[in-house]
Design an enzyme around this catalytic site. Structure first.
Site, PDB file in Angstrom:
ATOM      1  N   HIS A 100       0.853  -1.415  -0.037  1.00 53.18           N
ATOM      2  CA  HIS A 100      -0.094  -0.062  -0.094  1.00 53.18           C
ATOM      3  C   HIS A 100       0.824   1.347  -0.083  1.00 53.18           C
ATOM      4  O   HIS A 100       0.260   2.398  -0.353  1.00 53.18           O
ATOM      5  CB  HIS A 100      -1.060  -0.103   1.160  1.00 53.18           C
ATOM      6  CG  HIS A 100      -2.407   0.759   0.753  1.00 53.18           C
ATOM      7  ND1 HIS A 100      -3.435   0.316   1.666  1.00 53.18           N
ATOM      8  CD2 HIS A 100      -2.844   1.041  -0.108  1.00 53.18           C
ATOM      9  CE1 HIS A 100      -4.353   0.989   1.067  1.00 53.18           C
ATOM     10  NE2 HIS A 100      -4.085   1.715  -0.150  1.00 53.18           N
ATOM     11  N   ASP A 123      -9.854  -0.487   4.140  1.00 51.11           N
ATOM     12  CA  ASP A 123      -8.515  -1.107   4.743  1.00 51.11           C
ATOM     13  C   ASP A 123      -8.764  -1.410   6.403  1.00 51.11           C
ATOM     14  O   ASP A 123      -9.732  -0.985   6.897  1.00 51.11           O
ATOM     15  CB  ASP A 123      -7.431   0.201   4.799  1.00 51.11           C
ATOM     16  CG  ASP A 123      -5.986  -0.415   4.586  1.00 51.11           C
ATOM     17  OD1 ASP A 123      -5.831  -1.561   5.493  1.00 51.11           O
ATOM     18  OD2 ASP A 123      -4.945   0.004   4.087  1.00 51.11           O
ATOM     19  N   HIS A 125      -6.503  -1.195   8.227  1.00 53.76           N
ATOM     20  CA  HIS A 125      -5.694  -0.134   8.869  1.00 53.76           C
ATOM     21  C   HIS A 125      -5.827   0.967   8.495  1.00 53.76           C
ATOM     22  O   HIS A 125      -6.441   1.377   7.667  1.00 53.76           O
ATOM     23  CB  HIS A 125      -4.376  -0.682   8.595  1.00 53.76           C
ATOM     24  CG  HIS A 125      -3.615  -2.158   8.796  1.00 53.76           C
ATOM     25  ND1 HIS A 125      -3.912  -3.277   7.856  1.00 53.76           N
ATOM     26  CD2 HIS A 125      -3.329  -2.862   9.844  1.00 53.76           C
ATOM     27  CE1 HIS A 125      -3.660  -4.333   8.290  1.00 53.76           C
ATOM     28  NE2 HIS A 125      -3.395  -4.283   9.652  1.00 53.76           N
ATOM     29  N   ASP A 127      -3.142   3.465   7.926  1.00 51.67           N
ATOM     30  CA  ASP A 127      -2.281   3.831   7.219  1.00 51.67           C
ATOM     31  C   ASP A 127      -1.902   5.168   7.556  1.00 51.67           C
ATOM     32  O   ASP A 127      -1.408   6.162   6.537  1.00 51.67           O
ATOM     33  CB  ASP A 127      -2.369   3.511   5.942  1.00 51.67           C
ATOM     34  CG  ASP A 127      -2.288   2.122   5.381  1.00 51.67           C
ATOM     35  OD1 ASP A 127      -2.115   1.354   6.196  1.00 51.67           O
ATOM     36  OD2 ASP A 127      -2.885   1.642   4.174  1.00 51.67           O
ATOM     37  N   HIS A 140       4.387   1.100   4.210  1.00 53.21           N
ATOM     38  CA  HIS A 140       3.096   0.759   3.676  1.00 53.21           C
ATOM     39  C   HIS A 140       2.151   1.047   4.646  1.00 53.21           C
ATOM     40  O   HIS A 140       0.616   1.335   4.521  1.00 53.21           O
ATOM     41  CB  HIS A 140       2.800  -0.686   3.274  1.00 53.21           C
ATOM     42  CG  HIS A 140       2.723  -1.552   4.335  1.00 53.21           C
ATOM     43  ND1 HIS A 140       2.181  -2.941   4.023  1.00 53.21           N
ATOM     44  CD2 HIS A 140       3.345  -1.699   5.674  1.00 53.21           C
ATOM     45  CE1 HIS A 140       1.932  -3.539   5.424  1.00 53.21           C
ATOM     46  NE2 HIS A 140       2.837  -2.788   6.192  1.00 53.21           N
ATOM     47  N   ASP A 227      -7.406  -1.936  -0.032  1.00 53.98           N
ATOM     48  CA  ASP A 227      -6.388  -3.122   0.457  1.00 53.98           C
ATOM     49  C   ASP A 227      -7.181  -4.219   0.600  1.00 53.98           C
ATOM     50  O   ASP A 227      -8.110  -4.162   1.330  1.00 53.98           O
ATOM     51  CB  ASP A 227      -5.905  -2.575   1.631  1.00 53.98           C
ATOM     52  CG  ASP A 227      -4.657  -3.336   2.089  1.00 53.98           C
ATOM     53  OD1 ASP A 227      -4.876  -4.373   1.992  1.00 53.98           O
ATOM     54  OD2 ASP A 227      -3.874  -2.701   2.897  1.00 53.98           O
ATOM     55  N   ASP A 229      -6.843  -6.607   2.533  1.00 52.00           N
ATOM     56  CA  ASP A 229      -7.074  -7.026   3.907  1.00 52.00           C
ATOM     57  C   ASP A 229      -8.042  -6.439   4.505  1.00 52.00           C
ATOM     58  O   ASP A 229      -8.450  -6.602   5.641  1.00 52.00           O
ATOM     59  CB  ASP A 229      -5.837  -6.664   4.499  1.00 52.00           C
ATOM     60  CG  ASP A 229      -5.337  -5.433   4.886  1.00 52.00           C
ATOM     61  OD1 ASP A 229      -6.257  -4.534   4.938  1.00 52.00           O
ATOM     62  OD2 ASP A 229      -4.147  -5.044   5.344  1.00 52.00           O
ATOM     63  N   GLU A 272      -2.003  -4.985  -2.097  1.00 55.19           N
ATOM     64  CA  GLU A 272      -1.766  -5.957  -0.895  1.00 55.19           C
ATOM     65  C   GLU A 272      -2.231  -7.233  -1.407  1.00 55.19           C
ATOM     66  O   GLU A 272      -2.148  -8.210  -0.379  1.00 55.19           O
ATOM     67  CB  GLU A 272      -2.200  -5.536   0.327  1.00 55.19           C
ATOM     68  CG  GLU A 272      -1.610  -4.420   0.857  1.00 55.19           C
ATOM     69  CD  GLU A 272      -0.215  -4.464   1.335  1.00 55.19           C
ATOM     70  OE1 GLU A 272       0.384  -5.497   1.552  1.00 55.19           O
ATOM     71  OE2 GLU A 272       0.308  -3.344   1.892  1.00 55.19           O
TER      72      GLU A 272
END
Length: 300
Positions: A100, A123, A125, A127, A140, A227, A229, A272
């Protein structure tokens, strides 16, 4: 949505410390992304891959607690130039990652032509780390912070300007793993974040209705960054930083379908995908199917 799509691969795995995500663009091409978009009636041009240099040693902490900083900057500069080039030709840029950290280059390019770019960030996360707040030093985990003008100068000022986006123009969806510094920044900036708690409580339909309504006022384009994930590992096992309890395959499709109905997305990236950790290319196939929904594919 523009009928001509330029697909750009970024085989980058240097923004984090699990190898393999550099094969993500190839995995998504193998899963049929080009053919799928052509079947939907788009004029698709595959621009190939950005060349990524390899340092003699990997995961080297450079200045400011940042791993492999110089090569990440170089790759993102190349991506910035490529995305700018296809944008000037009037194409829709579709970027395939890679980790990412490549969003640094994508956002620098697509925000250059817009006063108030909106961003939808799917995402697990945030980031939103900088070198000072990151527990790992992995870049990332920093692209949103960098695009807000925070962090190392060589990242934040990539493309010759900063910031690229405004905090009030960001919507994060699917977050369920946030570091302490990220939580503090979200509160300070008043960013719009739908964690998995809100998705569970409200449902994806309401979350997307609210996100679309929010970004429809005051933005002059929307960049979508997905992303893989963000999805639950059951549906997307081939990611480097999987977190249990993510969005389901169908919930994420619904989100893409609702964005397609609004015709508001002006650029996108899917990142990702890690074939080494995947099962029969399941995650790359899911990414391509999500792209199909984003670009207007319907069940009926």
């Amino acid at each position: 949505m523009n009928k001509r799509i330029s697909v750009i691969g970024v085989p980058m795995d240097l923004g984090q410390n699990r190898r393999g995500v550099d094969m993500g663009p190839s995995a998504m091409r193998y899963a049929g992304v080009i053919e799928r978009l052509i079947a939907l009636g788009f004029d698709v041009v595959d621009r190939g891959d950005i060349e990524i240099g390899r340092p003699s040693k990997l995961d080297v902490i450079e200045e400011g607690n940042l791993k492999d900083l110089k090569v990440v900057v170089k790759a993102n500069q190349s991506l910035y130039e490529k995305v700018r080039s296809v944008g000037e030709q009037g194409d829709f840029p579709l970027v395939l990652g890679g980790d990412h950290s490549i969003a640094i280059g994508t956002l620098a390019a697509v925000a250059k032509e817009r006063e108030n770019l909106g961003v939808i960030w799917f995402d697990a996360h945030g980031d939103l780390n900088t070198g000072e707040t990151s527990p790992s030093g992995n870049i990332h985990g920093m692209p949103l912070a960098v695009s807000l003008g925070l962090g190392h100068q060589s990242l934040a000022e990539l493309g010759g300007y900063a910031p690229k986006i405004k905090p009030e123009n960001i919507v994060i969806i699917g977050a369920r793993s946030l570091d302490a510094g990220e939580k503090q920044l979200i509160r300070e900036k008043g960013m719009n974040v739908y964690t998995m708690h809100e998705i569970d409580r409200l449902g994806m339909t309401q979350v997307m209705n609210e996100a679309i309504a929010y970004l429809s006022c005051g933005t002059d384009g929307v960049h979508l960054s997905v992303d893989l994930d963000a999805l639950d590992p059951q549906d997307a096992p081939g990611v480097g930083t999987a977190v249990l309890g993510g969005t389901s395959y169908r919930e994420t499709h619904l989100a893409m379908e609702m964005l397609a109905e609004q015709n508001m997305v002006t650029s996108a990236e899917f990142v990702e995908v890690n074939p080494i950790l995947d099962v029969r290319n399941q995650t790359a196939v899911a990414a391509v199917e999500l792209m199909g929904s984003l670009f207007g594919e319907k069940l009926l």
